[in-house]
Design a protein around this motif. Structure first.
Motif, PDB file in Angstrom:
ATOM      1  N   GLY A 350       0.795  -1.220   0.000  1.00 47.07           N
ATOM      2  CA  GLY A 350       0.000   0.000   0.000  1.00 47.07           C
ATOM      3  C   GLY A 350       0.826   1.267   0.000  1.00 47.07           C
ATOM      4  O   GLY A 350       1.992   1.285  -0.397  1.00 47.07           O
ATOM      5  N   PHE A 351       0.207   2.324   0.467  1.00 45.10           N
ATOM      6  CA  PHE A 351       0.842   3.637   0.487  1.00 45.10           C
ATOM      7  C   PHE A 351       1.495   3.905   1.839  1.00 45.10           C
ATOM      8  O   PHE A 351       1.041   3.410   2.875  1.00 45.10           O
ATOM      9  N   VAL A 352       2.553   4.702   1.808  1.00 43.77           N
ATOM     10  CA  VAL A 352       3.266   5.107   3.020  1.00 43.77           C
ATOM     11  C   VAL A 352       3.291   6.620   3.080  1.00 43.77           C
ATOM     12  O   VAL A 352       3.595   7.286   2.085  1.00 43.77           O
ATOM     13  N   TYR A 353       2.951   7.156   4.241  1.00 46.23           N
ATOM     14  CA  TYR A 353       2.956   8.609   4.457  1.00 46.23           C
ATOM     15  C   TYR A 353       4.300   9.025   5.065  1.00 46.23           C
ATOM     16  O   TYR A 353       4.826   8.352   5.956  1.00 46.23           O
ATOM     17  N   PHE A 354       4.849  10.168   4.583  1.00 45.86           N
ATOM     18  CA  PHE A 354       6.138  10.672   5.066  1.00 45.86           C
ATOM     19  C   PHE A 354       5.974  12.073   5.651  1.00 45.86           C
ATOM     20  O   PHE A 354       5.237  12.909   5.111  1.00 45.86           O
ATOM     21  N   THR A 486       3.060   3.542   7.708  1.00 48.77           N
ATOM     22  CA  THR A 486       2.415   2.641   6.766  1.00 48.77           C
ATOM     23  C   THR A 486       0.897   2.707   6.925  1.00 48.77           C
ATOM     24  O   THR A 486       0.374   3.290   7.880  1.00 48.77           O
ATOM     25  N   GLU A 487       0.178   2.044   5.996  1.00 51.83           N
ATOM     26  CA  GLU A 487      -1.283   2.081   6.052  1.00 51.83           C
ATOM     27  C   GLU A 487      -1.861   1.148   7.120  1.00 51.83           C
ATOM     28  O   GLU A 487      -3.079   1.104   7.300  1.00 51.83           O
ATOM     29  N   THR A 488      -1.007   0.426   7.849  1.00 51.96           N
ATOM     30  CA  THR A 488      -1.480  -0.370   8.979  1.00 51.96           C
ATOM     31  C   THR A 488      -1.090   0.263  10.315  1.00 51.96           C
ATOM     32  O   THR A 488      -1.287  -0.358  11.368  1.00 51.96           O
ATOM     33  N   ASN A 489      -0.577   1.475  10.287  1.00 47.57           N
ATOM     34  CA  ASN A 489      -0.209   2.161  11.525  1.00 47.57           C
ATOM     35  C   ASN A 489      -1.472   2.653  12.221  1.00 47.57           C
ATOM     36  O   ASN A 489      -2.249   3.417  11.649  1.00 47.57           O
ATOM     37  N   THR A 490      -1.674   2.241  13.458  1.00 47.85           N
ATOM     38  CA  THR A 490      -2.867   2.625  14.208  1.00 47.85           C
ATOM     39  C   THR A 490      -2.492   3.387  15.470  1.00 47.85           C
ATOM     40  O   THR A 490      -3.102   3.217  16.529  1.00 47.85           O
ATOM     41  N   SER A 491      -1.488   4.243  15.373  1.00 44.69           N
ATOM     42  CA  SER A 491      -1.027   5.011  16.524  1.00 44.69           C
ATOM     43  C   SER A 491      -1.738   6.353  16.580  1.00 44.69           C
ATOM     44  O   SER A 491      -2.666   6.620  15.815  1.00 44.69           O
ATOM     45  N   ASN A 492      -1.271   7.219  17.466  1.00 44.11           N
ATOM     46  CA  ASN A 492      -1.825   8.574  17.543  1.00 44.11           C
ATOM     47  C   ASN A 492      -1.207   9.501  16.502  1.00 44.11           C
ATOM     48  O   ASN A 492      -1.494  10.691  16.480  1.00 44.11           O
ATOM     49  N   GLY A 493      -0.348   8.960  15.646  1.00 45.72           N
ATOM     50  CA  GLY A 493       0.226   9.749  14.566  1.00 45.72           C
ATOM     51  C   GLY A 493       1.444  10.561  14.943  1.00 45.72           C
ATOM     52  O   GLY A 493       1.999  11.262  14.094  1.00 45.72           O
ATOM     53  N   SER A 494       1.889  10.480  16.185  1.00 43.99           N
ATOM     54  CA  SER A 494       3.072  11.244  16.591  1.00 43.99           C
ATOM     55  C   SER A 494       4.321  10.620  15.994  1.00 43.99           C
ATOM     56  O   SER A 494       4.369   9.432  15.662  1.00 43.99           O
ATOM     57  N   ASN A 495       5.374  11.442  15.877  1.00 43.40           N
ATOM     58  CA  ASN A 495       6.611  10.966  15.255  1.00 43.40           C
ATOM     59  C   ASN A 495       7.235   9.789  15.994  1.00 43.40           C
ATOM     60  O   ASN A 495       7.865   8.917  15.391  1.00 43.40           O
ATOM     61  N   THR A 496       7.043   9.748  17.302  1.00 42.74           N
ATOM     62  CA  THR A 496       7.630   8.658  18.078  1.00 42.74           C
ATOM     63  C   THR A 496       6.988   7.317  17.742  1.00 42.74           C
ATOM     64  O   THR A 496       7.550   6.267  18.068  1.00 42.74           O
ATOM     65  N   ASN A 497       5.831   7.340  17.099  1.00 42.49           N
ATOM     66  CA  ASN A 497       5.139   6.103  16.745  1.00 42.49           C
ATOM     67  C   ASN A 497       5.234   5.776  15.264  1.00 42.49           C
ATOM     68  O   ASN A 497       4.457   4.966  14.749  1.00 42.49           O
ATOM     69  N   ALA A 498       6.178   6.402  14.564  1.00 37.11           N
ATOM     70  CA  ALA A 498       6.371   6.098  13.144  1.00 37.11           C
ATOM     71  C   ALA A 498       6.867   4.668  12.974  1.00 37.11           C
ATOM     72  O   ALA A 498       7.498   4.097  13.868  1.00 37.11           O
ATOM     73  N   ASP A 499       6.568   4.094  11.821  1.00 35.72           N
ATOM     74  CA  ASP A 499       7.022   2.730  11.539  1.00 35.72           C
ATOM     75  C   ASP A 499       8.506   2.680  11.192  1.00 35.72           C
ATOM     76  O   ASP A 499       9.158   1.646  11.372  1.00 35.72           O
TER      77      ASP A 499
END
Length: 509
Positions: A350-354, A486-499
């Motif tokens: 899938g798609f990955v956000y940067f 990644t598109e399966t990341n279910t965190s709060n979106g903070s940088n510390t939770n990046a894949d």
């Protein structure tokens, strides 16, 4: 034989039997509306498992009120709509124009007994009624893949405005639009502000600063090969992950619109990392529905085969970010301030956000990619590998002579310069004067400047002049960090939770 029984014991057994019957009946209803029999769904290398399913199987009846609640009334709902929204018959709060007994011809929402939910807008002697169903207070959603199979009425002419959408679950404490709104399917007549009509769909995200217009550009879809939203069922869905939403019709591998948190303007907030609830409705009239007429379908029917939420069976493989080139730049320069690299992604993930950040003072960074849908994402299945460019913006340092920072100089120097200019103009304007007079006048102007400097310096006394702090990015060694979600990341979106993340050396001269 006569058997004596204790009446109290019989009463207790009756209550226990009633509880068992109710439990079994409830279990049957839960199974009918649950995900039993719904298979996993695979998109590329990602396997999605169903978590919440409404299949609308069962006998002809009103919708399950343990799953769906209803908006009621005719207040226009912020859009000048003309319909009265009704719940199932005898719902407390229904207005007089709502049906009082169940019937497929008069109920605005019902399960038809053939595996479909029907939401219909009905014109009864000039009074329109309809239904707006929602999971508010009953079921919240956060991330995953949300999809519904829907067939619409004809929206060629004005009047109807069907939608499948979501609102932030905190709307009661964080009013719209700050709570967030995500429209998965929204259709209205092409004669009203260029609506998509039967041959398309519109997807829009509303945030605190984008308000009614939504994040720009909106997602616009157009069917091909003669397909239409009113002649067949289509899958309307969103793949929802931290900082990113991907909208698709029929094929999850081919989103037509991607929105990301970096698309927002400065000062706006991305509410889509929080919980949301779902809504389905057919509005009549209003800002997008237009004016209903005899050409508006009556009833205007939206049929729903299912509504589902899938979650990834397992996180996808994180991208490999390698060693992007370092950046060396002069403070304030707009060239040589970038680093470009191609991340390694497993195909089909899938798609990955940067996104990025930097520790350099008075500096910022931004991401741009070569993806055609969104400049902040990379497609793992693109025909050719897509690249990421990091651009650093620094602040130039101001360079002024040290004596300029003496407060006295700042007062006297402008006065002296002004006197010098005036005297020079006088000299030049009188060409008939003697050369000696001109020399004398020039000498006088110079003495004015010298006197001003001496006065500003405290009459010739030596003083230590301390300039103010530099207002630019100080020279030094810093870091720019790039983050991947990644598109399966279910965190709060903070940088510390990046894949995944990678640091890029930044040198500022």
């Amino acid at each position: 034989m006569i058997i004596w029984t204790d009446s109290r014991l019989v009463c207790r057994w009756r209550w226990l039997l009633a509880i068992v019957v109710l439990f079994l009946a409830g279990a049957g209803r839960t199974n009918a509306q649950g995900c039993a029999g719904v298979s996993n769904s695979t998109t590329g290398a990602v396997t999605w498992t169903p978590q919440w399913c409404q299949e609308f199987n069962g006998p002809q009846a009103s919708p399950d009120t343990t799953v769906w609640s209803f908006d009621l009334g005719n207040g226009g709902f912020g859009n000048n709509e003309v319909e009265t929204y009704c719940g199932p018959p005898r719902t407390q709060g229904n207005l007089n124009s709502c049906a009082t007994t169940f019937s497929p011809s008069t109920s605005n929402a019902y399960v038809d007994g053939s595996g479909f939910l029907v939401i219909q807008a009905i014109n009864n002697n000039g009074t329109w009624t309809s239904a707006r169903m929602k999971t508010q207070g009953l079921q919240d959603f956060q991330f995953g893949r949300i999809e519904a199979s829907i067939k619409l009425s004809d929206t060629t002419n004005q009047g109807l405005w069907p939608a499948f959408w979501s609102l932030g679950s905190n709307i009661t404490t964080t009013p719209w639009p700050k709570c967030g709104e995500a429209d998965i399917m929204e259709v209205w007549s092409p004669s009203v502000l260029g609506g998509p009509g039967p041959t398309g769909n519109r997807s829009t995200l509303h945030t605190a600063l984008t308000d009614g217009a939504g994040v720009q550009p909106n997602g616009s879809f157009r069917f091909t090969n003669g397909a239409a939203n009113n002649t067949a069922f289509h899958f309307y869905g969103v793949i929802w992950s931290a900082n990113m939403q991907q909208y698709y019709i029929d094929n999850p591998l081919q989103p037509y619109y991607i929105a990301a948190s970096s698309d927002l303007k400065p000062g706006d907030t991305w509410p889509f990392n929080l919980k949301f609830f779902l809504l389905m409705n057919v509005a009549v009239g209003g800002t997008l529905g237009g004016t209903p007429s005899a050409s508006t379908p009556n009833p205007g029917i939206m049929m729903v085969d299912y509504v589902r939420q899938y979650q990834p069976l397992a996180p996808v493989t994180a991208p490999a970010l390698g060693n992007p080139p370092s950046i060396t730049v002069k403070a304030g320069a707009t060239t040589g301030n970038t680093s470009t690299f191609t991340p390694g992604l497993m195909p089909g993930t899938g798609f990955v956000y940067f996104s990025c950040s930097t520790d350099a003072p008075k500096a910022s960074c931004a991401i741009s990619t070569t993806d055609t849908l969104n400049a902040h994402v990379v497609n793992s299945s693109a025909p050719s590998a897509e690249s990421v460019t990091v651009t650093v913006t620094t602040t130039a340092n101001s360079i002024l002579p040290l004596f300029f920072f003496n407060p006295k100089i700042r007062v006297w120097l402008p006065l002296a310069i002004a006197g010098f200019v005036v005297l020079t103009l006088v000299v030049l304007a009188r060409p008939t004067r003697s050369r000696a007079w001109r020399y004398g006048a020039t000498l006088l102007a110079g003495l004015i400047l010298v006197a001003a400097v001496i006065a500003g310096c405290g009459g010739g006394n030596s003083t230590v002049i301390t300039p103010p702090n530099n207002n630019g990015t100080p020279p030094g060694a810093y870091t720019v960090t790039v983050y991947a979600f990644t598109e399966t990341n279910t965190s709060n979106g903070s940088n510390t939770n990046a894949d995944a993340s990678v640091s890029i050396p930044l040198t500022v001269n």
